[in-house]
Design a protein around this motif. Structure first.
Motif: not given
Length: 584
Positions: A277-284, A322-343
């Motif tokens: 539900f919240y993901g569909e709204r699109g704000t940060e 919404f993210l940049g710099g160190a936050e961006m790298r951390q965000g993609y790292r967490r995305s990768r962890e979740a995707a790996d878990a799903a697969l």
């Protein structure tokens, strides 16, 4: 005057003009049907029309000054009246006119009853799940009614041969009092599934029905008064009942998106629905709330693969936008962890492959890896419009706009009111020079979301391609305030007649958006015909992991420099194919 008209008739000028007009119209009609099949640019069609119009006065003049004789063509002045055979030529022209008109009639009939026959035909096996209405007193359970609606869409999508409209389009009719026929016509379906949901503590009351869109006639209806813990059984029963009512076969297995937690924990499911539900709204803020809910879902049930897939997508969306710099790298790292878990938990879960593909696309610029993931997702869910759209986006990134157009149109058939997909369609048509179609597509996006961001900027880009500075600036200035308006105005001013205003607009974009708009600044320099700073800003865009780089091979402004060796070098650096020097 009467004598002059009589002379025109004697010299068969009227007949020649009629024959030419009919034949020219026929050529134009055939061209407009055939050329788009070969992705011919619009200017080819316009050239044929212009040539046909220009040719008419020449044909009339030729018929006036020349006559066909047994010895061949001669000037009319050289043929004695008693030796003229214009009356025989006239009869031949009459027969030719009749023959061409017969062909014209055949073409008109084919165009009306064959080529466009399917446009108005609604498949009998088609359904749109309208958002179930939340009947709680304060609207606090909308996340649940929306989530249940989405799960029903997902269930029905598994049915082969059944056209199911996607969430984006069907949810536009939330609480709409429009009659069922109009809704069915707009969505292109024969049936509608609608109903209400009320939660009262641990009990759920669902009233749901399948109706014929054409006349509102009920095909099936049911009332469910159940414990919340029985919600999964209710969903399955609804899907089976709808399939039976529509006389289609519901598959016994679900290889695509399954929102149910494997352990059957309804609290995990509740958190998952709130995350959706919240993901569909699109704000940060909403993306962060969605991440928190998905984290709660996988905390309760660590084997919840679908929740991990959605968690990965939420992190990718948050990071890319919404993210940049160190936050961006951390965000993609967490995305990768979740995707790996799903697969790891569900190798055949389509949503897991879509999530992983989206991460590879946004974070790693791993186009080949993303393509493999999207194709696997589409293999698992052949009816999924989202998978088709994402694969189309990937192919466009690889410089293949034609198949991207086809896939996006297929996706729109399942989600015909999806404004963003029309916007993407416009961006795939533009590099092929199909500007009329591109303008129609972006116009549809604007019609669907008049206050949407980027759409009017995209219209300005098309006007720039046409070289219409005034129209481009008007479109750019109508874009809602923000980065896209600044960029569109700067681009439009580059083709205007005020160099000082163009320089000032460019500098304003650099001052305000250098950090997140390096790719667009490169576009501005491309329109200014200054390749050196253009390539410098492209390098900066790559260093910033600017998502705009994915548009390189469908960008009409930058493709103007595809023959520059630096363009090929940059393509290799970011892993994109190098376009052929003479490619369109």
């Amino acid at each position: 005057m009467l004598a002059f008209v009589g002379e025109l008739r004697r010299r068969n000028v009227f007949r020649a003009g009629t024959l030419y007009a009919a034949a020219a119209w026929l050529v134009v009609q055939v061209a407009t049907q055939v050329l788009p099949v070969f992705d011919a640019p619009n200017w080819v069609q316009r050239l044929i029309v212009v040539a046909a119009v220009i040719g008419l006065p020449f044909v009339l003049a030729f018929a006036w000054y020349y006559e066909l004789t047994p010895e061949g063509l001669k000037l009319e002045s050289e043929v004695e009246r008693e030796h003229s055979i214009r009356h025989l030529t006239g009869k031949r022209l009459d027969r030719a006119i009749i023959a061409v008109l017969c062909v014209v009639v055949v073409v008109l009939l084919a165009n009306t009853f064959v080529l466009h026959r399917d446009a108005d035909v609604v498949p009998e096996k088609s359904v749109a799940v309208l958002p179930l209405l939340d009947e709680s007193h304060d609207g606090s359970d909308q996340y649940f009614s929306d989530g249940l609606s989405e799960e029903l869409i997902s269930d029905l999508t598994q049915i082969g041969g059944l056209k199911v409209i996607g969430r984006n389009s069907s949810f536009q009719f939330r609480g709409d009092t429009t009659d069922s026929r109009t809704i069915g016509d707009r969505l292109g379906v024969a049936t509608l599934l609608e109903g209400t949901v009320r939660r009262d503590g641990e009990r759920v009351r669902i009233v749901i029905g399948l109706i014929n869109a054409a006349d509102g006639r009920s095909l099936w209806s049911q009332i469910y008064d159940r414990e919340f813990r029985d919600i999964f059984a209710v969903q399955s029963d609804i899907s089976r009942s709808v399939a039976a009512a529509m006389q289609v076969e519901l598959s016994g297995t679900r290889s695509g998106s399954d929102g149910q937690p494997p352990g059957g924990n309804v609290q995990a499911y509740n958190a998952y629905l709130q995350g959706k539900f919240y993901g569909e709204r699109g704000t940060e803020a909403d993306e962060r709330r969605a991440i928190a809910e998905f984290n709660e879902a996988v905390r309760i049930d660590p084997r919840y693969a679908q929740a991990y897939a959605e968690l990965s997508m939420a992190w990718t969306n948050l990071t890319a936008v919404f993210l940049g710099g160190a936050e961006m790298r951390q965000g993609y790292r967490r995305s990768r962890e979740a995707a790996d878990a799903a697969l790891r938990l569900a190798p055949d879960l389509a949503a897991a492959h879509v999530a992983h593909g989206s991460l590879l696309y946004a974070s790693d610029f791993d186009w080949a890896g993303a393509e493999a993931e999207y194709r696997r997702a589409l293999q698992l869910t052949p009816n999924d419009g989202e998978a088709k759209y994402r694969l189309g986006t990937l192919l466009a990134t690889l410089g293949q706009p034609a198949p991207a157009i086809d896939l996006t149109r297929q996706a729109l058939a399942t989600d015909p009111l999806h404004a963003n997909w029309y916007s993407s369609l416009a961006s795939y048509l533009s590099p092929l020079g199909r500007l009329d179609e591109a303008e129609q597509a972006i116009g549809k996006a604007i019609e669907l979301q008049p206050s949407g961001t980027y759409y009017r900027a995209a219209l300005a880009f098309i006007k720039i391609q046409r070289g219409d500075a005034d129209a481009a600036l008007r479109a750019a200035q109508s874009e809602p305030p923000g980065a896209w308006r600044d960029i569109a105005v700067a681009l439009a001013r580059q083709i205007g007649k005020d160099p000082a205003a163009a320089d000032a607009a460019l500098q304003a974009v650099i001052d305000q958006h250098a950090g997140d708009g390096a790719y667009q600044i490169a576009e501005i320099y491309a329109v200014r015909k200054q390749p050196d700073p253009m390539f410098q800003w492209l390098e900066r865009a790559h260093a910033n992991a600017d998502p705009g780089v994915s548009n390189l091979l469908i960008d009409p402004f930058l493709l103007a420099y595809k023959n520059d060796p630096r363009f090929a070098a940059f393509c290799r650096k970011v892993g994109l194919p190098v376009p052929a020097p003479n490619a369109g």
